[in-house]
Design a protein around this motif. Structure first.
Motif, mmCIF file in Angstrom:
data_model
loop_
_atom_site.group_PDB
_atom_site.id
_atom_site.type_symbol
_atom_site.label_atom_id
_atom_site.label_comp_id
_atom_site.label_asym_id
_atom_site.label_seq_id
_atom_site.Cartn_x
_atom_site.Cartn_y
_atom_site.Cartn_z
ATOM 1 N N ASP A 190 0.854 -1.192 0.000
ATOM 2 C CA ASP A 190 0.000 0.000 0.000
ATOM 3 C C ASP A 190 0.884 1.235 0.000
ATOM 4 N N ALA A 191 0.921 1.942 -1.130
ATOM 5 C CA ALA A 191 1.794 3.111 -1.272
ATOM 6 C C ALA A 191 1.384 4.217 -0.310
ATOM 7 N N ARG A 192 0.094 4.444 -0.174
ATOM 8 C CA ARG A 192 -0.375 5.502 0.717
ATOM 9 C C ARG A 192 0.039 5.221 2.156
ATOM 10 N N LYS A 193 -0.093 3.967 2.578
ATOM 11 C CA LYS A 193 0.289 3.596 3.934
ATOM 12 C C LYS A 193 1.783 3.796 4.150
ATOM 13 N N ALA A 194 2.584 3.420 3.156
ATOM 14 C CA ALA A 194 4.031 3.551 3.287
ATOM 15 C C ALA A 194 4.436 5.012 3.464
ATOM 16 N N LEU A 195 3.878 5.891 2.636
ATOM 17 C CA LEU A 195 4.248 7.307 2.718
ATOM 18 C C LEU A 195 3.688 7.961 3.981
ATOM 19 N N THR A 196 2.517 7.501 4.421
ATOM 20 C CA THR A 196 1.953 8.029 5.663
ATOM 21 C C THR A 196 2.808 7.628 6.854
ATOM 22 N N MET A 197 3.257 6.370 6.877
ATOM 23 C CA MET A 197 4.127 5.913 7.962
ATOM 24 C C MET A 197 5.465 6.650 7.924
ATOM 25 N N LEU A 198 6.000 6.896 6.730
ATOM 26 C CA LEU A 198 7.259 7.642 6.613
ATOM 27 C C LEU A 198 7.102 9.041 7.180
ATOM 28 N N GLU A 199 6.036 9.722 6.798
ATOM 29 C CA GLU A 199 5.820 11.082 7.282
ATOM 30 C C GLU A 199 5.633 11.098 8.797
ATOM 31 N N SER A 200 4.884 10.135 9.309
ATOM 32 C CA SER A 200 4.657 10.070 10.753
ATOM 33 C C SER A 200 5.951 9.796 11.497
ATOM 34 N N ALA A 201 6.787 8.906 10.938
ATOM 35 C CA ALA A 201 8.061 8.580 11.578
ATOM 36 C C ALA A 201 8.970 9.800 11.643
ATOM 37 N N VAL A 202 8.994 10.567 10.559
ATOM 38 C CA VAL A 202 9.838 11.768 10.522
ATOM 39 C C VAL A 202 9.319 12.812 11.509
ATOM 40 N N MET A 203 7.985 13.017 11.519
ATOM 41 C CA MET A 203 7.406 14.025 12.396
ATOM 42 C C MET A 203 7.526 13.653 13.879
ATOM 43 N N ALA A 204 7.621 12.346 14.163
ATOM 44 C CA ALA A 204 7.724 11.896 15.550
ATOM 45 C C ALA A 204 9.171 11.808 16.042
ATOM 46 N N SER A 205 10.134 12.012 15.150
ATOM 47 C CA SER A 205 11.551 11.891 15.520
ATOM 48 C C SER A 205 12.103 13.224 16.001
ATOM 49 N N ASP A 206 13.134 13.140 16.802
ATOM 50 C CA ASP A 206 13.758 14.346 17.353
ATOM 51 C C ASP A 206 14.604 15.055 16.298
ATOM 52 N N ASP A 207 14.538 16.362 16.349
ATOM 53 C CA ASP A 207 15.364 17.205 15.477
ATOM 54 C C ASP A 207 16.467 17.817 16.335
ATOM 55 N N GLU A 208 17.683 17.369 16.086
ATOM 56 C CA GLU A 208 18.830 17.889 16.842
ATOM 57 C C GLU A 208 19.793 18.577 15.890
ATOM 58 N N GLY A 209 19.887 19.893 16.036
ATOM 59 C CA GLY A 209 20.789 20.660 15.190
ATOM 60 C C GLY A 209 20.422 20.597 13.731
ATOM 61 N N GLY A 210 19.125 20.516 13.445
ATOM 62 C CA GLY A 210 18.681 20.484 12.054
ATOM 63 C C GLY A 210 18.710 19.111 11.428
ATOM 64 N N VAL A 211 19.091 18.093 12.184
ATOM 65 C CA VAL A 211 19.151 16.722 11.669
ATOM 66 C C VAL A 211 18.062 15.892 12.361
ATOM 67 N N THR A 212 17.213 15.262 11.555
ATOM 68 C CA THR A 212 16.146 14.406 12.083
ATOM 69 C C THR A 212 16.559 12.948 11.901
ATOM 70 N N THR A 213 16.684 12.231 13.009
ATOM 71 C CA THR A 213 17.107 10.832 12.969
ATOM 72 C C THR A 213 15.916 9.935 13.311
ATOM 73 N N VAL A 214 15.549 9.086 12.364
ATOM 74 C CA VAL A 214 14.437 8.157 12.577
ATOM 75 C C VAL A 214 14.928 6.992 13.422
ATOM 76 N N GLU A 215 14.219 6.698 14.500
ATOM 77 C CA GLU A 215 14.632 5.641 15.416
ATOM 78 C C GLU A 215 13.724 4.420 15.285
ATOM 79 N N ASP A 216 14.307 3.250 15.536
ATOM 80 C CA ASP A 216 13.584 1.988 15.379
ATOM 81 C C ASP A 216 12.327 1.884 16.236
ATOM 82 N N PRO A 217 12.342 2.314 17.512
ATOM 83 C CA PRO A 217 11.112 2.187 18.317
ATOM 84 C C PRO A 217 9.922 2.919 17.712
#
Length: 428
Positions: A194-221
């Motif tokens: 499901d392409a929509r699901k994949a892109l939605t999960m990607l966006e959610s993962a990025v938005m839920a990750s910490d931004d440190e010094g302008g770098v957003t690192t996606v974490e496994d949890p």
């Protein structure tokens, strides 16, 4: 535009940007060449949610340059259709994308179909239901193409995710995102095609990750949480649900326990326990039948236990029942015999019930000739019980053999008895 969901922003702008669906819109297909040459036929797009039906319609419109109008048949009325007709009259031709087209009502059809027929409106209908079952014949007849779309494979999903990460205008390319190949692979696998699901999960993962010094690192949890609750596709009472039921039964019939358990799990996760139990009971008698008659009772007990327990415990007795059926001997002879007999009845070959089989429990039966019946229990035959040679079928079908034994499991013994009794009958 950045306020819109990522999946919406990343829709393909032309047919060359469509991921997957090579069997429909690949560069060597007739549809690709028609659209590139400026001809867009009316069509029906059939497939599960998130498979790219809406995206393909937008891509076709982007390539053709024709005006594009999108409606949903569940919320649109005759007035909306009349506006589309008016637009077509002004511009000469428009593409109408109609989602949930199987819900199209007669008033909408009456307003639209003549314009589809004369070509001023190019109709692209989308449905999750089998169009041959759920789309009105009037619409199907005016759509030259009925195209079944397939789930995207993991490579296609990976490509879409990378495109979204790299695109600075529509995607996430302006952000410095640290995400590994392995994490991209997990998103692709967890999307279920499901392409929509994949892109939605990607966006959610990025938005839920910490931004440190302008770098957003996606974490496994974070990925674990998103993929774990993303669910499975199961359009309860829709075409895909019935396809899953069909796949389950055919896997059991083919004695593939791994496949059968897989489809059982998918069905139970989709959430219709009653329909699954009903199909399992049918299978016990349709596919196992006389080869192992005890299976019917076992499956009945398992389904009753499942209905009483509910999910998730219901999976335990049902998995036992499915694997037992997979590994059991199989026979469909009993219901095939019934179908064969029913076919003769529908053909009019009923005939007269032999007089000695007619009801004789009343005064005057003998005067009507209802005599001559021989009571089998009065004539023991070996260890079988009672049996006597007499005609039971009406004359027009007295030599018919509706039951054709399958030499399998316990039916092997029944087949031997059946054969012997036939031999005795012919000797009388």
């Amino acid at each position: 535009m950045q306020n819109e969901p990522l999946a919406y922003r990343m829709r393909p702008r032309s047919i060359d940007e469509v991921a997957g669906q090579e069997h429909i819109i690949g560069t060597g297909t007739a549809l690709y060449r028609m659209i590139k040459n400026g001809h867009v036929p009316s069509m029906l797009l059939y497939g599960r949610p998130g498979i790219g039906k809406t995206s393909l319609a937008h891509a076709i419109a982007g390539t053709s340059g024709l005006p594009f109008i999108a409606l949903n048949a569940t919320t649109s009325g005759k007035k909306d259709v009349e506006q589309v007709v008016g637009e077509a009259r002004m511009t000469g031709k428009v593409i109408l994308f109609l989602d949930e087209i199987h819900r199209f009502n007669k008033l909408q059809q009456d307003a639209l179909l003549p314009h589809v027929e004369n070509g001023s409106i190019v109709l692209i209908g989308a449905t999750t239901e089998n169009p041959f079952h759920d789309v009105n014949p009037a619409i199907r007849s005016r759509c030259g193409e009925i195209l079944q779309m397939k789930p995207l494979d993991e490579q296609d999903i990976r490509q879409l995710i990378r495109r979204a990460l790299d695109d600075p205008d529509r995607g996430l390319g302006r952000m410095d995102i640290r995400i590994s190949d392995g994490q991209i692979g997990r998103l692709a696998e967890g999307s279920g095609g499901d392409a929509r699901k994949a892109l939605t999960m990607l966006e959610s993962a990025v938005m839920a990750s910490d931004d440190e010094g302008g770098v957003t690192t996606v974490e496994d949890p974070i990925l674990d949480s998103l993929i774990g609750r993303s669910g499975v596709f199961g359009d309860k009472k829709g075409s895909h649900f019935y396809n899953l039921l069909s796949a389950l039964q055919k896997s059991v019939r083919g004695s593939d326990a791994d496949a059968a358990v897989f489809y059982l799990a998918h069905l139970l996760e989709s959430g219709d326990l009653i329909a699954v139990c009903r199909r399992l009971l049918v299978m016990a008698y349709e596919d196992i039948g006389l080869a192992n008659p005890e299976v019917g009772a076992h499956v009945l007990a398992a389904t009753q236990a499942a209905e009483r327990l509910g999910m998730p415990e219901a999976r335990i007795p049902l998995s036992v029942a499915v694997i037992e059926m997979c590994l059991s001997e199989k026979s469909n002879s009993a219901y095939k015999a019934f179908d064969s007999a029913a076919a003769r009845i529908h053909a009019g070959s009923t005939g007269e019930i032999p007089s000695h089989l007619k009801d004789a429990h009343y005064a005057g039966a003998a005067a009507l000739g209802h005599t001559g019946y021989q009571y089998p229990h009065d004539t023991p035959i070996g260890e079988f019980g009672g049996w006597v040679a007499q005609q039971y079928l009406p004359d027009p079908v007295k030599d018919e053999a509706f039951y054709k034994p399958v030499v399998s499991g316990k039916e092997k013994k029944m087949a031997g008895i059946h054969r012997k009794l036939k031999e005795y009958s012919h000797k009388k």
